[in-house]
Design an enzyme around this catalytic site. Structure first.
Site, PDB file in Angstrom:
ATOM      1  CD  GLU A   1       3.850   6.157   5.906  1.00  0.00           C
ATOM      2  OE1 GLU A   1       2.948   6.971   5.691  1.00  0.00           O
ATOM      3  OE2 GLU A   1       4.117   5.197   5.149  1.00  0.00           O
TER       4      GLU A   1
ATOM      5  CB  THR B   1       6.350  -4.036   5.460  1.00  0.00           C
ATOM      6  OG1 THR B   1       5.284  -3.150   5.111  1.00  0.00           O
ATOM      7  CG2 THR B   1       5.989  -5.455   5.072  1.00  0.00           C
ATOM      8  CG  HIS B   2       5.510   1.355   7.757  1.00  0.00           C
ATOM      9  ND1 HIS B   2       4.789   0.804   6.740  1.00  0.00           N
ATOM     10  CD2 HIS B   2       5.595   2.685   7.477  1.00  0.00           C
ATOM     11  CE1 HIS B   2       4.440   1.755   5.893  1.00  0.00           C
ATOM     12  NE2 HIS B   2       4.912   2.903   6.312  1.00  0.00           N
TER      13      HIS B   2
ATOM     14  CB  SER C   1      -0.907  -0.005   1.228  1.00  0.00           C
ATOM     15  OG  SER C   1      -0.127  -0.078   2.401  1.00  0.00           O
TER      16      SER C   1
ATOM     17  CE1 TYR D   1      -4.301   0.444  -0.212  1.00  0.00           C
ATOM     18  CE2 TYR D   1      -4.064  -1.937  -0.349  1.00  0.00           C
ATOM     19  CZ  TYR D   1      -4.175  -0.715  -0.966  1.00  0.00           C
ATOM     20  OH  TYR D   1      -4.151  -0.658  -2.335  1.00  0.00           O
TER      21      TYR D   1
END
Lengths: 296, 296
Positions: free
Chosen positions: B181, B216-217, B34, B65
């Site tokens: 992020e 996955t972050h 995503s 997502y």
């Protein structure tokens, strides 16, 4: 008290905003946001202008818009505006700072004349910027917003049109929306990020005496923000400013006012799951919310 | 070193994973997420299987997502999978836990037989769950993930297929993706939310001795997480597990392996602005990234 679908039919005879009656094709006022935040604006609209019908659309399936590119925000916002037009709405409020900053001008200038010359799309930036200068004694104004809104430069540009002498300082607060959406409002983690961003804002503009919450999520953090602000700094949310501005717009545009239906109803739509929308939405709207799913 | 578009043509003669040569219609392996997170998986794929070509697609225009409904995640993921098929890919990895949890099974069972019976879509959950039990001494396993992954129940269900005696405890960490992020990794705010979620996990399962980062972050927070973990608890990221599993899959499926092109190239695509993707992507991929915008 639930605002949803309550049939306050006697209000249709309230003529304060009906200079020459209501048209047969009258329809609700559209209120758009990428997610839940616009509900803090709708809440104030219903408070100031309870007689109108409102359709609220949250594009939760693609939220948040805050960090997205101009092109993407424009494309998504235009799709949503067209959905409102298909529902019959003549007046749509973009109750979303990112959409107002990145998409409104293009829609007003390029799309409306082509697809719906008799309809109107209004944003939340101008109603805010045309009065925010009155909240400051010394013309030093602070703006707290998402990265997207800050990078667009819309607030400094628009404030200078109305208050050319103002000095405007901006600070992006990208952690504040996740804090609100995950209900981490009353945690030391929230305190850390609120203090961090306020500190950065006052480092840029030490004399700031009016701070604008230029994101519709931030009113839910208002008490926390107030705690960390110097006592003589005014803290301003947008909802009330936008509601007063809309009341004034409808007074000045009776031809548009007549096209707004008046049964005191609110209906809610979302592009994601309704259960999540209703749970979160109730927090932002301050009253029970029951939504319908749509596909764009 | 830039991995992007580097033409390591001598690797096409590497026959380790080419049991019977390469077909003329060979195409890159598709890697989907995503957003940026899947780049931590791609990084490990390139490390373990550098000879293959990879197309990476980040659906940044609609990310994240994590908190979206099943229907929405399924719809978006299927669109992206179809895009890979249009590029000629025969094998697509959903390097996204949310998509693997909410969309993979429907795509494998309902869509593939209809739209592309000779193509394959693989996820990141099974390659992880079939080995994670080996990292625990006592069978007490902790899962850290987004709300969407946790609520799907996919990890406990899948782990129990391979390790029926395991006791699995989950904790949703919805603030961790925004922390990564927004590059707030090295702040006390990050510490607060990491400690809060780890504390909650060990409150549920005090004897947990293996913790899986099922988003996955989260590998970008690995050092911080390690700091707050008891010293005897193993911390496992997915990227390496997925890469080893893919190597094994390609060994066992030579007919699929021959349809994967081998020039050691990676290409990057995003549904949002390329500048943002390249800036963020480089952090996740650990090497320069240069992307191309696509519209789905």
């Amino acid at each position: 008290m639930s605002h949803q679908l309550s049939d306050i039919s006697h209000q249709t005879s309230d003529t304060r905003y009906q200079p020459s009656g209501v048209r047969n094709d009258a329809a609700p006022i559209g209120v758009f946001d990428s997610g839940y935040g616009g509900l803090t604006v709708l809440k104030e609209l219903v408070k100031v202008l309870p007689q109108y019908d409102y359709l609220y659309l949250g594009d939760n399936g693609r939220a948040p818009y805050g960090n997205r590119s101009f092109e993407t925000v424009y494309e998504y916002t235009l799709q949503c505006v067209q959905w409102f037009f298909e529902q019959g709405c003549s007046l749509v409020i973009l109750a979303c700072n990112t959409a107002s900053a990145k998409a409104l001008r293009s829609i007003q200038q390029n799309d409306l004349p082509r697809i719906a010359p008799d309809k109107r799309v209004l944003g939340v930036i101008r109603p805010t910027t045309e009065v925010i200068g009155e909240y400051s004694e010394n013309g030093e104004i602070g703006i707290l917003a998402t990265k997207g809104t800050v990078n667009s430069g819309s607030y400094p540009i628009e404030i200078h049109k109305f208050f050319p002498e103002a000095r405007v300082y901006q600070e992006a607060c990208p952690m504040w929306v996740p804090i609100v959406e995950n209900n981490e409002i009353d945690t030391p983690g929230a305190d850390f990020f609120i203090k961090k961003n306020l500190h950065a804002l006052f480092h840029k503009g030490p004399k700031v005496d009016a701070v604008l919450l230029a994101c519709t999520h931030y009113p839910l953090l208002k008490d926390k923000i107030q705690e960390h602000l110097p006592i003589d700094v005014k803290l301003v949310s947008q909802g009330e400013l936008v509601a007063n501005s809309l009341a004034d717009y409808l007074r000045r545009h009776p031809e548009m006012e007549q096209r707004c239906s008046k049964n005191g109803r609110q209906q809610f739509f979302t592009t994601d799951a309704t259960e999540d929308f209703d749970n979160h939405g109730t927090l932002f709207f301050g009253a029970p919310v029951s939504s319908t799913h749509i596909v764009l």
